[in-house]
Design a protein around this motif. Sequence first.
Motif, PDB file in Angstrom:
ATOM      1  N   GLY A   1       1.225  -8.644   9.245  1.00 59.51           N
ATOM      2  CA  GLY A   1       0.971  -7.320   8.318  1.00 59.51           C
ATOM      3  C   GLY A   1      -0.332  -7.039   8.132  1.00 59.51           C
ATOM      4  N   ASN A   2      -0.474  -6.122   7.211  1.00 62.23           N
ATOM      5  CA  ASN A   2      -1.833  -5.296   6.777  1.00 62.23           C
ATOM      6  C   ASN A   2      -2.571  -6.368   5.702  1.00 62.23           C
ATOM      7  N   PRO A   3      -3.402  -6.852   5.735  1.00 60.86           N
ATOM      8  CA  PRO A   3      -4.109  -7.502   4.995  1.00 60.86           C
ATOM      9  C   PRO A   3      -4.333  -6.764   3.450  1.00 60.86           C
ATOM     10  N   LEU A   4      -4.386  -5.373   3.493  1.00 62.51           N
ATOM     11  CA  LEU A   4      -4.576  -4.750   2.071  1.00 62.51           C
ATOM     12  C   LEU A   4      -3.252  -5.091   1.150  1.00 62.51           C
ATOM     13  N   GLU A   5      -2.041  -5.679   1.685  1.00 62.42           N
ATOM     14  CA  GLU A   5      -1.047  -5.768   1.050  1.00 62.42           C
ATOM     15  C   GLU A   5      -1.229  -6.943  -0.022  1.00 62.42           C
ATOM     16  N   TRP A   6      -2.339  -7.715   0.006  1.00 61.11           N
ATOM     17  CA  TRP A   6      -2.747  -8.765  -0.751  1.00 61.11           C
ATOM     18  C   TRP A   6      -3.786  -8.420  -1.405  1.00 61.11           C
TER      19      TRP A   6
END
Length: 351
Positions: free
Chosen positions: A211-216
């Motif tokens: 996934g997209n690291p910005l989800e964290w």
Amino acid sequence: MEGSLILANGEKFTGQWQGKPKDHIGELIYFTGMARFQEFITDPANKGKIVIATFPGVLNSNLDHSKFESDQIQIGGLITQQDASMPIDVKGINVLDLFFEQNIPVLTGMDTRALIKRVKKEGEMPAIISSKHAVNRLSAHMEDIYADSGTEHITLNGNKHIVIINFGYKKSLIQSLCQSGHKVTAVSGRIDISSVHSLKPDGIIFSGGPGNPLEWQKFFPDYKKLAMKYPTMGLGLGHQILALAFGANIEKMPAGHRNFKEAVIHTGSQKVFMSNQNHGYTVNEKDLKQHGFLVTFKNIHDGTVEGLVHEQYLVVTYQFHPEQIHNPLNELIFDHFFKTVNESKGASVYA
């Protein structure tokens, strides 16, 4: 029976459906490998993805559970040119049988060349693999792909305690750590920072994952605090997350690096290594110096950032992953990290 692959741009491709009827929505990517298919389909970084296999004989891959990167198939669907009605010659487990057991849809007899041209031109995109030839379904939500595991004490004894921030670790990472004689604990990426401190780690590894690291993003302040306190290494998604936590930026790649022989160059020694990669985002090199990072590895083909070291803190990150086989790149990664862990009470050590 026939099934369909419907792209986000509205194009529809038809092939022979293998497995039980179902629909699955996921990001469409392609895998160029002629081998190590089992490692790829079980890599947690591929959770939910629909994979186009460029090698026409991929269903003839031999499977060995000891080489799996997780306990099950992670991809959400497989697209292959191979004709499943032809005899499949494998030793041991049949690839299709494994997909059937885990209810993962497979479309065979597909025009993979045309599909890959679309992905290379328009970029990796959402798609739906369907046994019902469904249309206008891409507005539906994709399955949740983000790990939320609890604390897992993997090895209880060792010289130093390594804590993994788990976004979807690979078994090869655990194998490398266990062989090194370290105590290993994995905790969820949705961390409670006080709980991590209570584990008294000697070093921390931010694992790879999907996934997209910005989800964290909401955890970035805590991730940064941990990296400032303990010797820290980031791998794959963990590399991107740590860069973001310190203020750097990322970019979505049109088509990611997804193979086991991606050439990278070490900026210090100018040595070239073949690396194991599986990612669709890259760290933007602009302003890295401003955020305290130096680039340690670059991609030979497109110049993207493959490794970082922080000038002030004991933080190193790599876009590539350690493998289940011993090689010079594995040794370079782990020898440096373990040396840093062992010497962190004294002088700082940098790559």
